[in-house]
Write an enzyme that holds these catalytic residues in place. Structure first.
Site, short mmCIF file in Angstrom:
data_model
loop_
_atom_site.label_atom_id
_atom_site.label_comp_id
_atom_site.label_asym_id
_atom_site.label_seq_id
_atom_site.Cartn_x
_atom_site.Cartn_y
_atom_site.Cartn_z
N PRO A 7 20.70 79.24 -30.24
CA PRO A 7 20.14 78.45 -29.19
C PRO A 7 20.15 79.59 -27.77
O PRO A 7 20.73 79.73 -27.29
CB PRO A 7 20.71 77.55 -29.49
CG PRO A 7 22.21 77.05 -29.44
CD PRO A 7 21.88 78.77 -30.32
N GLY A 8 18.79 79.39 -26.35
CA GLY A 8 19.25 79.71 -26.18
C GLY A 8 18.97 78.84 -24.64
O GLY A 8 19.41 78.46 -24.08
N ARG A 9 17.33 78.22 -24.13
CA ARG A 9 17.42 77.01 -23.27
C ARG A 9 18.14 75.79 -23.86
O ARG A 9 18.14 75.40 -22.21
CB ARG A 9 15.73 77.06 -24.21
CG ARG A 9 14.92 76.47 -22.63
CD ARG A 9 13.82 76.15 -22.80
NE ARG A 9 12.55 76.96 -23.45
CZ ARG A 9 12.00 77.25 -22.94
NH1 ARG A 9 11.94 77.47 -21.63
NH2 ARG A 9 10.93 78.60 -23.49
N ARG A 44 8.65 82.13 -14.53
CA ARG A 44 7.91 80.85 -15.62
C ARG A 44 6.13 80.11 -14.93
O ARG A 44 5.25 80.11 -16.22
CB ARG A 44 8.65 80.41 -16.44
CG ARG A 44 10.06 81.32 -16.46
CD ARG A 44 10.95 79.98 -17.22
NE ARG A 44 10.13 79.32 -18.05
CZ ARG A 44 10.00 78.08 -18.63
NH1 ARG A 44 9.69 77.44 -17.85
NH2 ARG A 44 9.31 78.08 -19.60
N GLY A 85 15.18 77.97 -30.36
CA GLY A 85 14.00 77.50 -29.84
C GLY A 85 13.83 75.66 -29.96
O GLY A 85 12.80 74.90 -29.21
N TYR A 141 3.23 81.25 -17.74
CA TYR A 141 3.18 80.12 -18.84
C TYR A 141 2.32 79.26 -18.44
O TYR A 141 2.08 78.43 -18.36
CB TYR A 141 4.17 80.05 -19.07
CG TYR A 141 5.07 81.01 -19.75
CD1 TYR A 141 4.73 81.35 -20.89
CD2 TYR A 141 6.45 80.91 -18.68
CE1 TYR A 141 5.95 82.93 -21.31
CE2 TYR A 141 7.34 82.06 -19.89
CZ TYR A 141 7.49 83.21 -20.39
OH TYR A 141 8.12 83.82 -20.86
N TYR A 201 15.68 81.97 -18.94
CA TYR A 201 14.43 82.40 -18.56
C TYR A 201 13.52 82.42 -16.82
O TYR A 201 12.71 82.45 -16.28
CB TYR A 201 13.84 82.33 -19.71
CG TYR A 201 13.80 82.20 -20.73
CD1 TYR A 201 14.19 83.22 -21.54
CD2 TYR A 201 13.93 80.82 -21.26
CE1 TYR A 201 14.24 83.95 -22.89
CE2 TYR A 201 14.41 80.76 -22.77
CZ TYR A 201 14.41 81.90 -23.47
OH TYR A 201 14.60 82.83 -24.79
N CYS A 227 2.68 89.54 -2.95
CA CYS A 227 0.72 89.69 -3.22
C CYS A 227 0.27 89.27 -3.56
O CYS A 227 -0.15 90.76 -4.68
CB CYS A 227 1.00 91.49 -1.83
SG CYS A 227 1.85 90.68 -0.86
N1 LLP Z 1 15.95 83.60 -31.19
C1 LLP Z 1 15.31 84.47 -31.12
C2 LLP Z 1 14.88 85.51 -32.13
C3 LLP Z 1 14.27 84.35 -29.95
O1 LLP Z 1 13.25 85.33 -29.91
C4 LLP Z 1 14.49 83.60 -28.90
C5 LLP Z 1 14.07 83.37 -27.85
C6 LLP Z 1 15.71 82.57 -29.11
C7 LLP Z 1 16.77 82.76 -30.21
C8 LLP Z 1 15.92 81.48 -28.04
O2 LLP Z 1 14.65 80.65 -28.33
P1 LLP Z 1 15.45 79.27 -27.02
O3 LLP Z 1 16.22 78.71 -27.56
O4 LLP Z 1 15.66 79.57 -25.74
O5 LLP Z 1 14.30 79.13 -27.11
N2 LLP Z 1 10.34 83.50 -21.42
C9 LLP Z 1 10.24 81.96 -22.08
C10 LLP Z 1 11.13 81.84 -23.47
C11 LLP Z 1 10.50 83.48 -25.10
C12 LLP Z 1 12.05 82.96 -26.25
C13 LLP Z 1 12.19 84.34 -26.66
N3 LLP Z 1 12.92 84.39 -27.85
C14 LLP Z 1 9.70 80.99 -21.34
O6 LLP Z 1 10.36 81.05 -20.20
O7 LLP Z 1 9.94 80.38 -21.65
#
Ligand code: LLP
Length: 414
Positions: free
Chosen positions: A274-276, A312, A239, A316, A371, A342
């Site tokens: 962490p992802g993003r 995105r 997050g 969003y 993403y 389209c």
């Molecule tokens: N853990 C869980 C259980 C999650 O659902 C998520 C993201 C993460 C970790 C990783 O979160 P991050 O560190 O990336 O914030 N498609 C959207 C974001 C959706 C996130 C879904 N869950 C976007 O493009 O902003």
């Protein structure tokens, strides 16, 4: 240090001119920087050096197996949410004991596959799922480690579509039901409740919601101890936000320091997902200008990437900085950057001030490493983009552009 930078007006990915990548691989193409992945993972991981911890990179943000391998080689575990992500993680050589499995809809087949892989733990999100994991473990004659995902009812103050830890969301269990879930899990034959899990949302730009959630989770941890249930893992999800435009999210070091302060005396291993923050600014999407079009009310820059490549902005209303790959000095105008799909929601930028680009000129959308490709589709029968990983002077194609044959393969292969 930014690994996507302009040198004399030419955009470079590390040591490679982006124009060269376009010459070799065409457009639209995702271009990633290996050094950025490494730096971000390292910065995040070292922020928690003061605690026993495991960083489980969230595969959904960018799931290319070459990226998973790169992170796995640095010691990353992964957070998965589907059988497909498990498959990718195992292919990339991530060991089962570094995999955590989140998500509200795990099927029996997915649960069994994960048990066979010997994953570290399931983050279970409902009472029904707890029973399903116990039954699956029984069928396979193994024990399953689980955490329950707590929904702490905290407002993460991010886009509503990516908030997950509020009462009205489908995720996790409210505290009362979770308590019931732990008692149920403790008494089940094949389950070991080993952790507590929580993930409140994505693209958070302040620490307060994390800390508010942590306080609630720690209160819950106390209640579990009172019941004689001792867990070893605390999974705080992902997050942490990044800068797309002018956001100023906390640095991983500040995040790490705040959590370390609160957790240092507790006998818990911290898991993070962490992802993003690892991959968002490690990638750009490069595309070509096909036409420009002036209507009585607007100017459109029409490009060969579209919402199927980067959804995105459409989904969003997200902002991605867009600049030319090779800069020239010229007047600025206000335009919509749109693709060929389209749908009127097919835009990469709206009412954006940009230099007056011409057909044939390449543009880059920045902060597209998370993403981006993972949310892409073949809508309008468009082939998915290529992906290129740059490492120093080397550029490596890590996913070829899809072919027209790819579009129909699963339909013919019956
Ligand atoms: N853990 C869980 C259980 C999650 O659902 C998520 C993201 C993460 C970790 C990783 O979160 P991050 O560190 O990336 O914030 N498609 C959207 C974001 C959706 C996130 C879904 N869950 C976007 O493009 O902003």
């Amino acid at each position: 240090m930014n690994h996507f930078e302009y040198r004399d007006g030419h955009l470079f990915a590390e040591e490679v001119p982006v124009a060269d990548i376009v010459r070799h691989h065409g457009t639209p193409t995702y271009v990633y920087s290996a050094a950025t992945f490494r730096r971000h993972f390292q910065a995040f991981d070292s922020a928690f050096a003061g605690l026993p911890h495991l960083v489980c990179y969230s595969v959904k943000a960018n799931s290319n197996i070459h990226i998973l391998k790169l992170l796995g080689e640095m010691g990353a575990g992964v957070d998965i949410v589907s059988g497909g992500e498990l498959f990718r993680a195992l292919k990339a050589g991530i060991p089962g004991e570094k995999i955590v499995y989140s998500g509200v809809a795990k099927t029996d087949e997915e649960i069994e596959d994960a048990l066979r892989a010997g994953i570290l733990m399931f983050n279970a999100e409902s009472l029904g799922e707890i029973a399903a994991i116990d039954a699956a473990a029984g069928r396979l004659g193994v024990r399953a480690r689980i955490s329950l995902r707590i929904n702490p009812d905290v407002d993460p103050k991010t886009h509503p579509y990516i908030s997950t830890g509020m009462k009205k969301n489908k995720f996790g269990l409210d505290m009362d039901t979770a308590l019931q879930g732990y008692i149920m899990a403790r008494d089940m034959k094949n389950l070991d409740p080993v952790g507590i899990d929580c993930h409140i949302g994505s693209q958070l730009t302040t620490l307060e919601p994390f800390l508010e959630a942590l306080d609630k989770v720690l209160g819950f941890y106390g209640k579990l101890k009172d019941l004689g249930i001792y867990v070893n893992y605390l999974d705080l999800g992902g997050g942490l936000g990044i800068t797309y435009d002018e956001e100023e999210p906390p640095q991983p070091s500040a995040f790490g320091a705040a959590l370390t302060e609160r957790l240092k005396d507790l006998p818990l291993t911290l898991v993070l997902e962490p992802g993003r923050v690892i991959c968002g600014n490690a990638g750009i999407l490069v595309f070509n200008t096909v036409y420009t079009k002036q209507t009585p009310v607007k100017k459109f820059v029409i490009v060969d990437a579209a919402m199927n490549d980067l959804v995105r902005p459409s989904l969003y209303g997200s902002y991605h900085r867009i600049e030319e790959v090779d800069k020239k000095s010229r007047p600025v105008e206000t335009v919509d950057v749109v693709g060929g799909i389209c749908e009127s929601t097919d835009f990469l930028a709206r009412d954006r001030e940009m230099p007056a680009v011409e057909p044939g000129e390449c543009l880059a959308a920045f902060s597209a490493g998370a993403y981006g490709m993972t949310m892409s589709s073949q809508y309008n029968s468009r082939r998915r983009a290529a992906e290129v990983l740059v490492d120093g002077r080397e550029e490596k194609l890590i996913r070829r552009r899809e072919t027209y044959e790819d579009l129909i393969e699963a339909e013919l292969d019956l």
